[in-house]
Design an enzyme around this catalytic site. Sequence first.
Site, mmCIF file in Angstrom:
data_model
loop_
_atom_site.group_PDB
_atom_site.id
_atom_site.type_symbol
_atom_site.label_atom_id
_atom_site.label_comp_id
_atom_site.label_asym_id
_atom_site.label_seq_id
_atom_site.Cartn_x
_atom_site.Cartn_y
_atom_site.Cartn_z
ATOM 1 N N ILE A 127 0.817 -1.218 0.000
ATOM 2 C CA ILE A 127 0.000 0.000 0.000
ATOM 3 C C ILE A 127 0.844 1.258 0.000
ATOM 4 O O ILE A 127 0.317 2.359 -0.008
ATOM 5 C CB ILE A 127 -1.000 0.035 1.176
ATOM 6 C CG1 ILE A 127 -0.271 -0.184 2.494
ATOM 7 C CG2 ILE A 127 -2.088 -0.998 0.974
ATOM 8 C CD1 ILE A 127 -1.180 -0.071 3.707
ATOM 9 N N GLY A 128 2.128 1.107 0.016
ATOM 10 C CA GLY A 128 2.934 2.320 -0.038
ATOM 11 C C GLY A 128 4.389 2.036 0.224
ATOM 12 O O GLY A 128 4.796 0.898 0.410
ATOM 13 N N GLY A 187 11.264 1.397 3.805
ATOM 14 C CA GLY A 187 10.867 0.143 3.168
ATOM 15 C C GLY A 187 9.400 0.139 2.801
ATOM 16 O O GLY A 187 8.668 1.086 3.105
ATOM 17 N N VAL A 202 5.342 -0.807 2.616
ATOM 18 C CA VAL A 202 4.282 -1.018 3.599
ATOM 19 C C VAL A 202 3.215 -1.911 2.979
ATOM 20 O O VAL A 202 2.773 -1.669 1.863
ATOM 21 C CB VAL A 202 3.647 0.332 4.026
ATOM 22 C CG1 VAL A 202 2.605 0.109 5.101
ATOM 23 C CG2 VAL A 202 4.712 1.294 4.502
ATOM 24 N N LYS A 253 5.083 -2.424 8.118
ATOM 25 C CA LYS A 253 6.172 -1.670 7.517
ATOM 26 C C LYS A 253 7.423 -2.533 7.609
ATOM 27 O O LYS A 253 7.858 -2.871 8.707
ATOM 28 C CB LYS A 253 6.346 -0.378 8.317
ATOM 29 C CG LYS A 253 7.078 0.697 7.617
ATOM 30 C CD LYS A 253 6.796 1.993 8.363
ATOM 31 C CE LYS A 253 7.841 3.032 8.123
ATOM 32 N NZ LYS A 253 7.645 4.197 8.983
ATOM 33 N N ASP A 311 9.223 15.079 10.077
ATOM 34 C CA ASP A 311 8.745 14.711 8.731
ATOM 35 C C ASP A 311 7.224 14.792 8.668
ATOM 36 O O ASP A 311 6.564 13.928 8.103
ATOM 37 C CB ASP A 311 9.246 13.319 8.343
ATOM 38 C CG ASP A 311 9.264 13.130 6.824
ATOM 39 O OD1 ASP A 311 9.154 14.147 6.097
ATOM 40 O OD2 ASP A 311 9.372 11.983 6.363
#
Length: 770
Positions: free
Chosen positions: A450-451, A456, A458, A472, A576
Amino acid sequence: MAAKTTTFFVLLFFSLNLQCSSSDNWIRAGYWVSSSAFPVSEINSALFTHLMCAFARINSSTYHILIDSTYEQSFSNFTNTVKRKNPSVITLLSIWAGKQDSAIFSSMINQSSSRQSFIESSIETARLYGFDGLDLVGVMAGNSTSMTNLGTLLEDWRAALVASESSNSGKSELLMVMTGYNFSETRLLSYPVESMKKSLDWVVVLAFDYYLPTRYNFTGPHSALYGSSSSSSWLNVNNSIQEWLNRGFLATKLVLCMPYHGYAWILVNANDNSVGAPASGQIINIDGSMGYKYIKSFIEDYGYGAASVYNGTFGVNFFTIGQTWINFDSVEAIRAKVSFAKEKGLLGYSVFQLGNDDNWELSTVAKGQGGKDQKNERPLLIIILIIVAMAILLIGTIVCYLKRKFNLKSRMKNRTSATENFSCNGHNLLVLSFTTIREATDNFASGNKIGEGGYGPVYKGRLPNGQEVAVKRLSKFSHQGWEEFKNEVELTERLQHVNLVPVLGICNEKEEKMLIYEFMPNKSLDFYIFASLILYTDPHRRYLLDWRKRAHIIEGITQGLLYLQEYSNFTIIHRDLKASNVLLDSDMNPKISDFGMAKAFTKDEREANTRRIVGTYGYVPPEYVRNGIYSKKYDVYSYGVLLLQIISGKRTACYYGPNDSFNLLEFAYKLWKDGEGMEFFDSSLDDSSSTWKLMRCMQVALLCVQENPADRPTMLEVYTLLKNEIATITTPREPAFSFTRDEDEEINKCRSEMRKCSINYESITQLVPR
Ligand SMILES: *[C@@H]1O[C@H](CO)[C@@H](O)[C@H](O)[C@H]1NC(C)=O
Ligand SMILES: *[C@@H]1O[C@H](CO)[C@@H](O)[C@H](O)[C@H]1NC(C)=O
Ligand SMILES: *[C@@H]1O[C@H](CO)[C@@H](O)[C@H](O)[C@H]1NC(C)=O
Ligand SMILES: *[C@@H]1O[C@H](CO)[C@@H](O)[C@H](O)[C@H]1NC(C)=O
Ligand SMILES: *[C@@H]1O[C@H](CO)[C@@H](O)[C@H](O)[C@H]1NC(C)=O
Ligand SMILES: *[C@@H]1O[C@H](CO)[C@@H](O)[C@H](O)[C@H]1NC(C)=O
Ligand SMILES: *[C@@H]1O[C@H](CO)[C@@H](O)[C@H](O)[C@H]1NC(C)=O
Ligand SMILES: *[C@@H]1O[C@H](CO)[C@@H](O)[C@H](O)[C@H]1NC(C)=O
C-alpha cells in the site's frame, strides 16, 4: 585498491560481455523522438544494439528529406553522442510517412522521378550525419495500387543503397528497415510482401494498442480521431505476429515493437473495466496516451492500495482507479513479450519510445530477458579473457569481502547488541513471528503493497484474529533504515495519543524487521487534498473533505503535535510532518505516523544540531537547511505548510500566480497581504459561512512559516489562536522557503501533474495512426 581493481574487471567483464551479445544477431532497438524533449545525451545506449533517431520528414514539393531546424543539431550529433556510451551501437535515421504526411508519401511513390529525389536525399542525409541506416515509419497496409508503388520504392531504394556503397568504398552498406502495422482482418489490405522480403533488413512490427476501450458514447473535441472497435475481434501480440508469419514473412525478418506508454480513459461504469469496456473520454492527451514514467507516478499518487492486473492474453497490465482505466506494459509484460519474441524465433525487439522509460527500468528488464538463452560460438580469445577476468574478479571480491568483514565486525557487534537490547527491553509491544506476518500479507504479495515508507515497503495484512494491519518492512539493504526503524520502535512504544498511529507490535527475526500498525482504511491526507487536479480518478474524492471535516482534521493534527511537544514525558520533534504522514481512520480522524526521523529531547533541551539533513521538500524550515538546527519550531513550520495545503489543495513543489512566479508560501502571503485570501482556498470549500475561519487558518499558517523560528508561535499559541476566535493575532512577516533533497522528485510530480492536465501536451504515440 582491491575495490578499484574489482570495479575495473567488472567493467571489463561487462564490456566484453556486451560486445559478445552484440556479435550475435539479437536486436535490441529503441526510438528516440525529437519532440519528446528527452535529451539524446541521456540515452543509455549500452542497453541497445540499434537506436533510431526520429523523425525526419519529407518536403512536399522536392521530396527531399526535411529535418526541423529546431532539432537539426540533435540529429547531426545523434550518432556521435550515443556512440560515446556504446561504440558498437548502430544508428538509423527514421523517416515519417504517416498520418498528416501520408498524402505527401503517396504522391511521392507514384512517380519515378520523385522516388529518385527522395531516395538520393535520404542516402545523402544519412551519410552526412553519420547514420548507419534508414527506417521508414507510418506506412499502413493499403490497396494493391498503392502497395505496388511502395514495393517499387523499396526495390529502387535497396538498389540505390547497393550502388552508393560500391562507389563509396570503405563504408558499409546502409541498413534499411520499415515499421509495419496490422494487416486488415479481411485480407483486403496488404503490404508488398515480396518486395519487403527482398529489400528490407527487417520489419519492426507495431504489435500493440489493440485493447483500448470502445468509445461508443465519447463526444469529446477529438472524437473524430477514433474509430469504433468491435470487441468480437480483438487483436493481440500473438495473433498479430502470427498474421505476419502467415503472409509469408520469415520470423528472422521480424522485430517486435513494444510500447513504453499506455492509455488512461474514463470508464462509463467503474465496475465494467474489461477489455473493450465503454469509455466516455480520455484523461489527458487527445488520445489518452501517457508515458510509462507518468503512469507510474500517477499510480503512486492516486492508486493507493489498488494493484494492476496482468492479462496474459493481451500481454498488458490493466489498472482501475475509481473511474479511470489505465493500460500499460509493466515490467511483467515486457518480460513476457521478449520471451515471446525469442520463442517465436524473431530477430529481436524495438521499443517506442526511450524518453518514456522510468530510469531505464523497462529497458534493463528487456535486455536481461533477451540475453538469457543466447547460444553462439564466441571466439576463444574472448572466452579466455572472460575466464581470466572472472578469476581476478573472484580474488578481488574475496579480498574485498575479507577486508570489509574485518572492518564491519565491530560495527556488526554494536548492531547486534542494539538489536538484542531493544527486543529484550521489556517493551509492551506485541512480538509477532515472521510466519504470522507472511501469512497475514499473503507472502508480501505485490497486490497488498500500500505504499513506500521512509525505510521500506508497507503492506496491508490481516492477522489470524481478523484484525487488519499495516506492516512496515525494513528493506534488507538499508543501513540508514535500520537506524530509523530502531528509532521508530523506541519512540512509538512510549507514545500514546488518539492522534498518533497506534503501533501494535513488531517482528524481529534474524534478517526480518517489521513494525505492525493498526490499518487505516481511509489512507492518508494527501490522497484527498491533492485530488483536485485529477478529477476522474475519483470525481468525488476532493469533496469528501468538506470544511467541517478539514477543520476536524486540523484540530486532530494540532492535538497530536501538542501532545508531542508539551504533554508527553519527552519533547518529540517529528521532523517529517507532511500530508502523506497524516493517516485517516474509519471516522476520518487524523493520526500522525512515521516516526523514523523523529528526535526525543529532555524537557530542558531547546534545540539541537545535525549534519544529516532529512525531511521532505517544501516542509523543511530554512534554519535547518542552513545550519542543521532543529527545535520544536521545526514541526511548527511543517505544520504551517500543511495547514496551507489543507485549505488550498495545492502542492509545495508547484508554482502559482501570474507567470507561475510564486512558490506556495509566497503565493499565500501575497494573496493574504492583498486581501485576496479567498483566491487561495480550494474551490471545493466554496462556502461563505466558513470564509472567516479559513482566513483565520491562513493567517495562523503564515505565522508558522516565518523565517525566524522565534517569530513562529508555539503549538500552544497555535491551539489558542485557532480555538479562541477573538484572541488577538499578529501580522505575519514574509515567509521563508527552502529547497532540500527530494526536490527533483517533487518537481517531477508537479510537472507530471501539469502535463496530466494539459490537453495540448503532444501525443506520445504518434507512431500509431488513429
Ligand atoms: C521544401 O523545399 C522547397 C524548395 O527547396 C522550399 O522552398 C521549402 O521551404 C521546403 N519546405 C519546407 C517545409 O521546408
Ligand atoms: C553538437 O556538437 C557540436 C560540436 O561537437 C556542439 O558544439 C554542439 O553544442 C552540439 N549540439 C547539441 C545540440 O548537442
Ligand atoms: C500521383 O499521385 C498524385 C497525388 O495522389 C496525383 O496528383 C498524380 O496524378 C499521381 N501521378 C501518377 C503518375 O499517377
Ligand atoms: C488506393 O490507395 C491510394 C492511396 O491510399 C488512393 O489514392 C487510391 O484511390 C486507392 N485506389 C483504389 C482503387 O482504392
Ligand atoms: C488494422 O489496420 C487497419 C488499417 O490498415 C485499421 O483500420 C484497423 O483499425 C487496424 N485494426 C486494429 C485492431 O488495430
Ligand atoms: C451517452 O451520453 C448521454 C449524455 O451524456 C447519456 O444521456 C446517455 O445515457 C449515454 N449513453 C450511454 C449508452 O451511455
Ligand atoms: C499464438 O497463435 C497461434 C496461432 O494462432 C496459436 O497456435 C498459439 O497457441 C498462440 N500462442 C499463444 C501463446 O497464445
Ligand atoms: C483477459 O481479458 C479478456 C477480455 O476482457 C478476458 O476475456 C480474459 O479472461 C482475460 N484473461 C486473463 C488471463 O485475465
